[in-house]
Design a protein around this motif. Structure first.
Motif, PDB file in Angstrom:
ATOM      1  N   UNK A  71     -26.849  10.187  30.696  1.00  0.00           N
ATOM      2  CA  UNK A  71     -28.061   9.481  30.286  1.00  0.00           C
ATOM      3  C   UNK A  71     -28.315   8.280  31.192  1.00  0.00           C
ATOM      4  N   UNK A  72     -27.247   7.547  31.491  1.00  0.00           N
ATOM      5  CA  UNK A  72     -27.375   6.377  32.366  1.00  0.00           C
ATOM      6  C   UNK A  72     -27.886   6.790  33.743  1.00  0.00           C
ATOM      7  N   UNK A  73     -27.319   7.841  34.287  1.00  0.00           N
ATOM      8  CA  UNK A  73     -27.735   8.288  35.623  1.00  0.00           C
ATOM      9  C   UNK A  73     -29.153   8.829  35.613  1.00  0.00           C
ATOM     10  N   UNK A  74     -29.546   9.510  34.545  1.00  0.00           N
ATOM     11  CA  UNK A  74     -30.924   9.991  34.453  1.00  0.00           C
ATOM     12  C   UNK A  74     -31.898   8.810  34.418  1.00  0.00           C
ATOM     13  N   UNK A  75     -31.548   7.784  33.637  1.00  0.00           N
ATOM     14  CA  UNK A  75     -32.413   6.594  33.575  1.00  0.00           C
ATOM     15  C   UNK A  75     -32.464   5.892  34.931  1.00  0.00           C
ATOM     16  N   UNK A  76     -31.307   5.789  35.598  1.00  0.00           N
ATOM     17  CA  UNK A  76     -31.278   5.177  36.929  1.00  0.00           C
ATOM     18  C   UNK A  76     -32.174   5.954  37.888  1.00  0.00           C
ATOM     19  N   UNK A  77     -32.075   7.266  37.846  1.00  0.00           N
ATOM     20  CA  UNK A  77     -32.900   8.100  38.725  1.00  0.00           C
ATOM     21  C   UNK A  77     -34.384   7.905  38.416  1.00  0.00           C
ATOM     22  N   UNK A  78     -34.699   7.828  37.129  1.00  0.00           N
ATOM     23  CA  UNK A  78     -36.093   7.636  36.720  1.00  0.00           C
ATOM     24  C   UNK A  78     -36.629   6.299  37.238  1.00  0.00           C
ATOM     25  N   UNK A  79     -35.847   5.229  37.031  1.00  0.00           N
ATOM     26  CA  UNK A  79     -36.288   3.910  37.476  1.00  0.00           C
ATOM     27  C   UNK A  79     -36.340   3.815  38.995  1.00  0.00           C
ATOM     28  N   UNK A  80     -35.394   4.433  39.665  1.00  0.00           N
ATOM     29  CA  UNK A  80     -35.393   4.379  41.135  1.00  0.00           C
ATOM     30  C   UNK A  80     -36.544   5.195  41.708  1.00  0.00           C
ATOM     31  N   UNK A  81     -36.896   6.292  41.059  1.00  0.00           N
ATOM     32  CA  UNK A  81     -38.051   7.065  41.500  1.00  0.00           C
ATOM     33  C   UNK A  81     -39.322   6.246  41.342  1.00  0.00           C
TER      34      UNK A  81
END
Length: 140
Positions: A71-81
């Motif tokens: 979940x953390x990595x998905x959120x990081x990917x979302x915010x970085x995108x």
């Protein structure tokens, strides 16, 4: 299975009115052996149960950690995108602004060059002065 065998053997050797002569020593040995087997089975079962519960607990803990990390990595990917898209927009705007400012600067520098040609007095070279002086002398 082992408990049932122990119960049957104990009942058989505990009977007072036996139809034939029972080997009491052999019976005690067999009952003792079966009690040891039962104790070993019980101990093994307890160890396996404890080990399985520990493995299950470890699995559940690891699964929860993996879920949190995912979940953390998905959120990081979302915010970085999103941040990447914002930066791309910013770069496009900045590049557009820079090209407009560069065009203005080029125009100002060109105008400055024309004004400098008109306003700045240039020193006359020696050969030009000499030629003018000779022309003036020849004209007298």
């Amino acid at each position: 299975g082992v408990k049932l065998a122990l119960r049957i053997l104990r009942e058989y050797y505990a009977q007072q009115d036996k139809a034939h002569a029972a080997a009491e020593g052999a019976g005690a040995s067999i009952i003792g052996l079966l009690e040891v087997v039962e104790a070993d089975f019980t101990k093994g079962l307890a160890e396996m149960t404890a080990e399985e519960q520990g493995a299950q607990s470890t699995y559940e803990t690891q699964s929860k950690e993996n879920e949190i990390e995912k979940t953390t990595k998905e959120q990081d990917a979302k915010y970085k995108t999103k941040e990447s898209a914002d930066l791309d927009t910013s770069i496009a705007e900045t590049s557009s602004d820079r090209s407009g400012v560069q065009a203005e600067l080029d125009a100002v520098l060109e105008y400055l060059t024309k004004i400098e040609e008109q306003c700045i007095a240039k020193a006359e070279t020696f050969s030009a002065r000499k030629a003018r002086y000779e022309a003036e002398i020849a004209g007298l």
